[in-house]
Motif scaffolding. Structure first.
Motif, short mmCIF file in Angstrom:
data_model
loop_
_atom_site.label_atom_id
_atom_site.label_comp_id
_atom_site.label_asym_id
_atom_site.label_seq_id
_atom_site.Cartn_x
_atom_site.Cartn_y
_atom_site.Cartn_z
N PHE A 282 -3.78 -0.12 1.30
CA PHE A 282 -3.31 -0.01 -0.28
C PHE A 282 -3.79 -1.42 -0.87
CE2 PHE A 282 -0.97 3.11 2.11
CZ PHE A 282 -1.03 4.16 1.15
N ASP A 283 -5.04 -1.63 -1.33
CA ASP A 283 -5.41 -2.87 -2.04
C ASP A 283 -4.86 -2.72 -3.39
OD1 ASP A 283 -7.44 -1.12 -2.95
OD2 ASP A 283 -9.05 -1.90 -1.99
N ALA A 284 -5.25 -3.78 -4.08
CA ALA A 284 -4.86 -3.84 -5.60
C ALA A 284 -5.56 -2.68 -6.36
CB ALA A 284 -5.17 -5.20 -6.16
N ALA B 223 7.79 4.57 -4.09
CA ALA B 223 7.77 3.84 -2.88
C ALA B 223 6.75 4.02 -1.75
CB ALA B 223 9.09 3.99 -2.34
N ILE B 224 6.39 2.77 -1.10
CA ILE B 224 5.49 2.95 0.05
C ILE B 224 6.36 2.50 1.20
CG2 ILE B 224 3.43 2.06 1.19
CD1 ILE B 224 2.11 1.33 -1.65
N ALA B 225 6.80 3.37 1.93
CA ALA B 225 7.70 3.21 2.93
C ALA B 225 6.73 3.20 4.31
CB ALA B 225 9.05 4.11 3.03
N ASN B 226 6.41 1.92 4.91
CA ASN B 226 5.46 1.91 5.71
C ASN B 226 6.46 2.32 7.27
OD1 ASN B 226 3.02 0.92 4.60
ND2 ASN B 226 4.44 -0.76 3.87
N PHE B 227 5.54 2.83 7.96
CA PHE B 227 5.87 2.96 9.43
C PHE B 227 4.96 1.92 10.22
CE2 PHE B 227 5.04 5.09 13.45
CZ PHE B 227 6.01 5.54 13.90
N SER B 228 5.52 0.76 10.12
CA SER B 228 4.94 -0.59 10.72
C SER B 228 5.81 -1.75 10.19
CB SER B 228 3.57 -0.77 10.18
OG SER B 228 3.62 -1.14 9.01
N VAL B 229 5.68 -2.84 10.97
CA VAL B 229 6.45 -4.23 10.74
C VAL B 229 5.40 -4.77 9.82
CG1 VAL B 229 5.75 -5.37 12.70
CG2 VAL B 229 7.75 -5.86 11.34
N GLY B 230 4.06 -4.63 10.36
CA GLY B 230 3.08 -5.27 9.48
C GLY B 230 2.70 -4.66 8.31
N VAL C 59 -1.13 -3.68 2.78
CA VAL C 59 -0.76 -3.47 1.37
C VAL C 59 -0.69 -4.76 0.56
CG1 VAL C 59 1.17 -2.49 0.00
CG2 VAL C 59 0.85 -1.45 2.61
N ASP C 60 -1.26 -4.49 -0.73
CA ASP C 60 -1.07 -5.87 -1.49
C ASP C 60 0.00 -5.78 -2.27
OD1 ASP C 60 -1.47 -7.25 -3.71
OD2 ASP C 60 -3.42 -7.19 -3.86
N LEU C 61 1.16 -6.52 -1.78
CA LEU C 61 2.53 -6.70 -1.96
C LEU C 61 2.70 -7.02 -3.64
CD1 LEU C 61 4.13 -8.08 1.11
CD2 LEU C 61 3.86 -5.72 0.53
N GLU C 62 1.91 -7.96 -3.80
CA GLU C 62 1.84 -8.22 -5.32
C GLU C 62 1.35 -7.35 -6.36
OE1 GLU C 62 0.40 -12.63 -5.26
OE2 GLU C 62 -0.29 -11.86 -7.40
N VAL D 153 6.15 -0.46 -7.52
CA VAL D 153 6.24 0.28 -6.50
C VAL D 153 7.04 -0.41 -5.39
CG1 VAL D 153 5.11 1.48 -4.56
CG2 VAL D 153 4.17 1.73 -7.11
N ILE D 154 8.32 0.09 -4.76
CA ILE D 154 8.91 -0.67 -3.78
C ILE D 154 7.98 -0.32 -2.36
CG2 ILE D 154 11.08 -0.63 -2.61
CD1 ILE D 154 12.46 0.70 -5.08
N VAL D 155 8.06 -1.45 -1.88
CA VAL D 155 7.42 -1.61 -0.39
C VAL D 155 8.29 -1.85 0.85
CG1 VAL D 155 5.53 -2.22 1.15
CG2 VAL D 155 5.24 -2.10 -1.33
#
Ligand code: DGY
Length: 322
Positions: A59-61, A73-80, A84-87, A94-96
């Motif tokens: 999920f880039d910008a 929301a983007i609720a990841n199945f990962s710690v890393g 995802v472009d958090l900014e 969108v909550i991540v």
């Protein structure tokens, strides 16, 4: 919101996780576990309120800008969360979230396996056995390096790093670490802090990488830093390939300026990893399986669901990263 929120699940998750998700949400599942293109994800999420992806979806910008407005929301199945472009997500509202803690034990197990595998030449031994090439035992046969009592350098003493330190203490290893700041809590115990990466590298026999991939850590283990390791040193990576400059690490392994590497993560994984790693005998290689235990994969799924439940209940999710 009327009805249950719709969640696009991009990969096949454990059955128990999918069942639990269906208790509270309307999931769009991927039973065949097909790797979707970005365009397919964008089309599929037109009817969704949230996405539950893995690190395999990016999920880039530009992608985030095209997400439908209804995606909360983007609720990841990962710690890393380097995929995802958090900014960009924060800007779009969108909550991540991610899934920390629950995979620390499993990942630490793999770090120990890589250390042992690289130090004791387990990959070479396995290949000899499978090819029926074992001809003789001799005092000089397959002599490796002993881990017991050696100095372990942990680059990034976070959740996983601390568990690795605890496991390594069972091998009487002396723990050294580098973080931006020294830690003063119990998890660190008697570990020696190094204020710089360079100082850490100059003082360890095994380096285990646990810092996340970010703009600051990309290519951190480069030729200059690798040159600070001694000839018997071993490099282990269970974090992200991006932290390593592959050309530099392969060159060091080829020339013998370090002894071996144990790797679970790579730049260009799965099919465009540096070919040098596969060609060398002093590499012990696994296919990104740090969190791949039944217990952990279930726990990751439950944690992602708990984050979604909080978000759609209007609460702050436990693992919000953006
Ligand atoms: C993680 O959780 O970041 C693992 O690498 C799997 O994606």
């Amino acid at each position: 919101m009327t009805g249950r929120p719709v969640v696009l699940v991009t990969r096949k998750l454990p059955d128990a996780v999918e069942r639990r998700l269906a208790e509270q949400f309307e999931p769009i599942l991927n039973p065949d576990d097909r790797l979707y293109t970005t365009e397919e994800i964008l089309r599929a999420c037109e009817d969704a309120d949230a996405i539950l992806p893995c690190h395999t979806e990016h999920f880039d910008a530009a992608t985030i800008a095209r997400l439908p407005a209804r995606i909360r929301a983007i609720a990841n199945f990962s710690v890393g969360v380097d995929h995802v472009d958090l900014e960009a997500a924060a800007q779009k509202g969108v909550i991540v979230t991610n899934t920390p803690d629950v995979l620390s034990d499993a990942t630490a197990e793999i770090a120990m396996l890589l250390m042992l595998g690289a130090a004791r030449r387990a990959g070479e031994g396995e290949r000899i056995m499978r090819r029926q090439e074992w001809r003789d035992w001799s005092p000089a046969f397959m002599v490796g390096r002993q881990l017991t009592g050696k100095r372990l350098g942990i680059l990034g003493m976070g959740r996983v790093g601390r568990v690795v330190a605890a496991r390594a203490r069972g091998f009487d290893m002396a723990i050294h670490y580098h973080n931006r700041n020294p830690l003063d809590d119990d998890g660190v115990g008697d570990a020696t802090y190094h204020a710089s990466v360079e100082d850490l590298l100059s003082n360890v026999d095994v380096l285990s990488i646990h810092c996340p991939a970010s703009a600051q850590t990309r290519g951190l283990l480069d030729a200059e830093r690798i040159a600070l390791l001694h000839r018997d040193a071993i490099v282990v990576n269970t974090s992200r390939g991006a932290v390593v400059d592959d050309d530099a690490l392969v060159a060091a392994l080829e020339s013998g300026s370090i002894a071996a590497a144990g790797l679970d993560v790579y730049n260009g994984e799965p099919d465009r990893i540096h070919p040098g790693y596969r060609q060398l005998d002093n590499t012990f290689l696994l296919p990104h399986i740090g969190s791949a235990t039944r217990e952990t994969r279930d726990a990751m799924g439950y944690r992602a669901i708990a984050n979604l439940v909080a978000i759609f209940d209007g609460e702050e999710p436990r693992d919000r990263v953006a």
